[in-house]
Design a protein around this motif. Structure first.
Motif, PDB file in Angstrom:
ATOM      1  N   THR A  50      42.793 -19.839   3.724  1.00  0.00           N
ATOM      2  CA  THR A  50      43.827 -19.900   2.683  1.00  0.00           C
ATOM      3  C   THR A  50      43.201 -19.402   1.384  1.00  0.00           C
ATOM      4  O   THR A  50      42.081 -18.896   1.379  1.00  0.00           O
TER       5      THR A  50
ATOM      6  N   VAL B 198      43.042 -26.469  -0.038  1.00  0.00           N
ATOM      7  CA  VAL B 198      44.317 -26.405   0.661  1.00  0.00           C
ATOM      8  C   VAL B 198      44.206 -27.044   2.057  1.00  0.00           C
ATOM      9  O   VAL B 198      43.301 -26.724   2.826  1.00  0.00           O
TER      10      VAL B 198
ATOM     11  N   SER C 265      46.278 -27.321   5.567  1.00  0.00           N
ATOM     12  CA  SER C 265      47.350 -26.622   6.288  1.00  0.00           C
ATOM     13  C   SER C 265      47.693 -27.371   7.568  1.00  0.00           C
ATOM     14  O   SER C 265      46.808 -27.913   8.241  1.00  0.00           O
TER      15      SER C 265
ATOM     16  N   HIS D  23      51.411 -25.776   3.689  1.00  0.00           N
ATOM     17  CA  HIS D  23      50.114 -25.716   3.022  1.00  0.00           C
ATOM     18  C   HIS D  23      50.191 -26.616   1.789  1.00  0.00           C
ATOM     19  O   HIS D  23      51.111 -26.478   0.971  1.00  0.00           O
TER      20      HIS D  23
ATOM     21  N   ASP E 132      48.321 -27.786  -1.563  1.00  0.00           N
ATOM     22  CA  ASP E 132      47.312 -27.481  -2.582  1.00  0.00           C
ATOM     23  C   ASP E 132      47.556 -28.480  -3.708  1.00  0.00           C
ATOM     24  O   ASP E 132      48.400 -28.258  -4.576  1.00  0.00           O
TER      25      ASP E 132
ATOM     26  N   GLU F 153      57.234 -20.869   6.361  1.00  0.00           N
ATOM     27  CA  GLU F 153      56.046 -21.469   5.752  1.00  0.00           C
ATOM     28  C   GLU F 153      56.350 -21.760   4.295  1.00  0.00           C
ATOM     29  O   GLU F 153      56.966 -20.950   3.595  1.00  0.00           O
TER      30      GLU F 153
ATOM     31  N   VAL G 248      54.714 -24.112   0.630  1.00  0.00           N
ATOM     32  CA  VAL G 248      53.494 -24.580  -0.014  1.00  0.00           C
ATOM     33  C   VAL G 248      53.846 -25.574  -1.113  1.00  0.00           C
ATOM     34  O   VAL G 248      54.811 -25.362  -1.855  1.00  0.00           O
TER      35      VAL G 248
END
Length: 646
Positions: free
Chosen positions: A372, A377, A379, A393, A395, A422, A424
């Motif tokens: 990543t 991060v 995942s 993900h 973070d 996906e 984040v």
């Protein structure tokens, strides 16, 4: 059945530099090829039916959305400033292409041809919805304007993107710090004090990053410390963003006028549940009426408590607000925020959140060791019944050059059989103990994340994930906050130094205590919404005076005078005039909660919620989703009861 593979990230600096240039370039080339085929389809004698045209349109839409999501995320998160800068350039390039396409009359003709063919083509519900919204986008892009005006709209759209990115970059890079004497940390938890030793000059550095800001504004008994740090935060990205915001407001106003709208709020709300800019003002007036009485009753208690610390105090400011709420909740309801904090460590909250939402949504989160953009991060693949539904993900901690608030960012728009969804989370949580407010925020943002994944099984990119009306999108995330208030849920992952979970009676006290100050918190949110709306509609010459005015008249809790909070108000770019969204969505979220009837882990209700609210993504109008789940249209009643502390 074969499922699409997740996105593969680079593993070295050279790979990242290529990633942020080559992938957007490939998307641009693909879109150009698709557009040529679409334009050919509109030529006399061409034989392409409406469904085929819409499939091509979706192919281009998917390529653009995917490429834009990737570089936008990296512009806000990658640790290499050069990669962030290159990603920003690509965001501008891709958004300019998107705006340019919506002014292309030949492309518009192709979609019109599909519309003309629709009656005989037998379009299904998704196809008809896509076609209707795409044609609306062309009109909103200025396709039918005279050439000079059309070109001006395009230039204004490009400038909006450029200014918005610059505004966000200044906020992201605008971290400030203050230096205080060690004794100025009075009232803060010992672990916080231990993590902030004095430097060679004998002073302690405090920054505007959340792990410093949040504890200081809630626990610091030294009023000067609170005020100094909140003041620094309220001047984030100033003066850099002053001229940028002024121009952005002008650009948006001119663009709206050229497109035939009364103002920018009318332009933005055309595609939202609320329907018009004037309806924003009506809704804010309704919030004002619903919260004014309770807020006026709460405020004197805050001022009285402040005068016990500072007898000469004449008003409660935003720098006092969270500290006083915490103090009064402890004194009136026996809720010690520092004791509560001692039960929440990040290394327990993260797996607890995953376990809770996994059980609720019938999914599991399987850690994956993949490259990543940063070692922080985490995942995970999201799995149900052996099927990978998507990838997330996380973070979650602050660092230099990273987005400074908490938000969900799309990465790959899920399209059935083609692209795995996906998403984040970019957050800024402490690595050790977390305040309960941080835990609630974590649940909130995770609500967006699961919406993006579970709603990511769509035929058309336009409707995938959280692509609902923007004033509905906060409702699922606000609903998930409730699980952070449930004693049974919290008992599964909290622990004190002896390993005992947070007591149920303490959680009950927390819930009662949370009712105190609720109306004042709504007034604070109403202040944000008024600033968002009125800066765009009134376009004041003096941004500082206008912003201070709206905070001043909205809440009895006063702003710090002479500061420039609008310069760091990141939502002014994305949400524009529509910060009302948070309270609008909360009205719906409180009504959705009523379906659980006190049992947040009821499997039957949870399944209906997944099916009726999350999994459709944006494929149906939000009001229809809510009606399907509740069996009736949503109402204001549950919100009013919540506001009253019921």
């Amino acid at each position: 059945m074969t499922f699409p593979e997740p996105l593969a990230f680079p593993t070295d600096p050279e790979g990242w530099r290529a990633f942020v240039t080559e992938r957007p370039s490939a998307a641009v080339a693909l879109v150009a090829d698709i557009d040529a085929r679409l334009i050919a389809a509109a030529e006399p004698g061409a034989r392409m039916d409406a469904t085929a045209i819409l499939e091509l349109w979706n192919d281009a839409d998917l390529a653009l959305r995917r490429a834009t999501s990737e570089v936008y995320l990296l512009s806000e998160s990658h640790p290499d400033a050069g990669v962030r800068a290159a990603a920003e350039e690509q965001v501008q390039r891709l958004e300019a292409l998107d705006a340019e396409r919506l002014q292309d009359r030949a492309l518009f003709s192709a979609l019109q041809a599909a519309d003309a063919d629709a009656a005989s083509a037998g379009l299904d519900e998704d196809e008809r919805r896509l076609l209707t919204q795409a044609l609306r986008d062309f009109r909103r892009g200025g396709v039918d304007l005279p050439d000079a005006e059309r070109e001006r709209v395009r230039a204004l759209s490009d400038r909006d993107t450029e200014l918005s990115l610059e505004f966000s970059r200044n906020v992201r890079d605008g971290r400030r710090e203050i230096r205080v004497a060690p004794e100025a940390l009075a009232g803060l938890p010992q672990d916080f004090i231990d993590e902030h030793p004095a430097g060679e000059d004998g002073r302690v550095v405090l920054t505007t990053d959340y792990p410093d800001l949040m504890p200081v504004r809630e626990y610091a008994s030294d009023r000067e410390t609170r005020t100094a740090l909140v003041a620094a935060y309220n001047d984030l990205a100033w003066p850099a963003n002053d001229a940028i915001l002024a121009e952005l407001l002008d650009v948006r106003a001119e663009r709206a006028a050229l497109l035939g709208y009364g103002d920018w709020a009318d332009y933005e709300t055309e595609t939202r549940m609320i329907g018009s800019g004037g309806a924003i003002a009506d809704f804010l007036a309704r919030l004002d009426e619903a919260s004014a009485g309770a807020a006026e009753a709460e405020y004197p208690l805050l001022l009285e408590r402040l005068r016990r610390d500072d007898p000469d105090a004449t008003e409660v400011t935003i720098a006092d607000f969270f500290y006083l709420l915490s103090a009064l909740r402890k004194e009136r309801h026996d809720v010690d925020a520092q004791l509560v904090r001692s039960y929440f460590t990040f290394d327990r909250v993260l797996p607890g959140l995953l376990a809770t939402t996994g059980r609720l949504l019938d999914v599991s989160y399987v850690p994956v060791d993949v490259p990543t953009w940063h070692s922080d991060v985490h995942s995970y693949d999201v799995i149900r019944g052996g099927e990978r539904l998507g990838r997330i993900h996380l973070d979650l901690h602050p660092r230099e050059g990273k987005y400074t608030h908490a938000a969900c960012f799309g990465l790959a728009p899920g399209v059935t059989g083609r692209v795995l969804p996906e998403s984040v989370l970019l957050c800024n949580f402490a690595r050790g103990f977390m305040t309960h407010d941080e835990v609630v925020t974590f649940f909130h943002e995770f609500g967006h994340l699961v919406h993006a994944i579970l709603g990511g099984n769509q035929r058309f990119a336009r409707f995938t994930g959280v692509a609902t009306e923007w004033d509905f999108v906060e409702a699922p995330s606000q609903l998930l906050e409730e699980w952070a208030w449930d004693a049974g849920v919290l008992a599964t992952f909290t622990a004190d130094a002896e390993g005992s979970p947070i007591p149920a009676d303490l959680v009950a006290k927390m819930a009662v205590a949370d009712g105190f100050g609720r109306a004042l918190e709504v007034r604070r949110q109403l202040g944000h919404a008024n600033v968002s709306y009125h800066l765009h509609v009134d376009r004041p010459a003096d941004l500082q005076a206008a912003t201070e005015h709206w905070y001043d008249v909205t809440s009895p809790v006063k702003p710090l005078r002479g500061l420039h909070s609008y310069a760091g108000f990141g939502h002014l770019t994305g949400y524009g005039s529509c910060y009302y969204t948070y309270q609008w969505s909360l009205v719906i979220a409180r009504d959705l909660l009523s379906a659980f009837a006190g049992d947040l882990m009821d499997p039957a209700v949870a399944e209906r919620y997944r099916r009726d609210i999350l999994e459709p993504g944006g494929s149906r109008d939000a009001a229809d989703l809510v009606t399907s789940f509740l069996g009736r249209p949503y109402r204001f009643d549950a919100y009013r009861e919540w506001l009253a502390g019921a």
